[in-house]
Motif scaffolding. Sequence first.
Motif, PDB file in Angstrom:
ATOM      1  N   SER A  27      38.554  37.678  40.868  1.00  0.00           N
ATOM      2  CA  SER A  27      39.066  36.724  39.952  1.00  0.00           C
ATOM      3  C   SER A  27      37.588  35.549  40.403  1.00  0.00           C
ATOM      4  O   SER A  27      36.638  36.465  41.499  1.00  0.00           O
ATOM      5  N   THR A  29      36.238  31.438  40.853  1.00  0.00           N
ATOM      6  CA  THR A  29      36.501  30.563  40.405  1.00  0.00           C
ATOM      7  C   THR A  29      34.756  29.735  40.486  1.00  0.00           C
ATOM      8  O   THR A  29      33.858  29.492  41.067  1.00  0.00           O
ATOM      9  N   ASP A  33      37.253  24.014  40.511  1.00  0.00           N
ATOM     10  CA  ASP A  33      38.390  24.910  41.079  1.00  0.00           C
ATOM     11  C   ASP A  33      39.197  25.506  39.859  1.00  0.00           C
ATOM     12  O   ASP A  33      40.350  25.846  39.702  1.00  0.00           O
ATOM     13  N   THR A  35      39.870  28.696  37.800  1.00  0.00           N
ATOM     14  CA  THR A  35      39.482  30.152  38.137  1.00  0.00           C
ATOM     15  C   THR A  35      39.673  31.391  36.348  1.00  0.00           C
ATOM     16  O   THR A  35      40.461  31.196  36.073  1.00  0.00           O
ATOM     17  N   ALA A  58      46.400  34.830  42.132  1.00  0.00           N
ATOM     18  CA  ALA A  58      45.634  33.293  42.037  1.00  0.00           C
ATOM     19  C   ALA A  58      47.181  32.370  42.355  1.00  0.00           C
ATOM     20  O   ALA A  58      47.161  31.541  43.049  1.00  0.00           O
ATOM     21  N   ARG A  63      47.079  28.701  42.477  1.00  0.00           N
ATOM     22  CA  ARG A  63      45.638  28.369  41.391  1.00  0.00           C
ATOM     23  C   ARG A  63      46.159  29.362  40.263  1.00  0.00           C
ATOM     24  O   ARG A  63      47.129  30.083  40.099  1.00  0.00           O
TER      25      ARG A  63
END
Length: 242
Positions: A27, A29, A33, A35, A58, A63
């Motif tokens: 992942s 970012t 912000d 992702t 996440a 997120r």
Amino acid sequence: MAMLSSMLGLLGAAVVSTAATAAELNSVTLKDDVTIIALSGDVAGGDTEAAEALIKTANDSNRLISAVRLDSPGGSLSEAVQLANLIRRAKLPTIVAAGSRCASACFIVFAAGIEKFASYDAAIGVHGVSDKFGHETAQTEEATMAMARIASRFGVPPRITRQIVTTHAHDIAWLTPDDLRDMGTIMTDRPGRRTPTSADDRWVAGFDIPSDERTTRPQQTDQRSTEGAGKPGRNSMPWQKR
């Protein structure tokens, strides 16, 4: 579901790339912000489970995964089909950025994106299936037909599925920008004008696509969630927090 299980059984021993490097999934970012999941290397067993784990991690950090960025020569077709179905269930966009490639089994993953983005400087290609020894057999011919049917289910037009069926496993048919547009792909830059890497991250993060490309097809919206409105792909899996 029964059809999918049958296809996975048929594809179990099939590969469409003989490269030996296993995929790396991470992942990443980006700015604002955002992702994404980045996949590089051969698609291999366990990649779907790893991608699910990245989505869950996440989510646990409040997120959402916005897209899947691909750079792969191919790999396990059965695993690619499972990963493609995960991407379709999650309603995630797929991306092949400048300087990246997505061929063979990776193409099925790319085709599954609810939106598809590609650079003019990306290489996206298709071909038939071989077994792990690089041989084409009656079983791999059936697997090639199954791959073409799966691609069609993801909206790939007949002229591309024909290329899957007719291109030898040791050759490759590289798709043109017109081919990609026909399957709903949005081109992220302009011909002969490679976007610098830093700008690649910008358009991935903000989906900052030239306006003339944005108007080539209607935008698809995830009806299950309005979170992240205005940013395509900020969608949730069934277990994702909202």
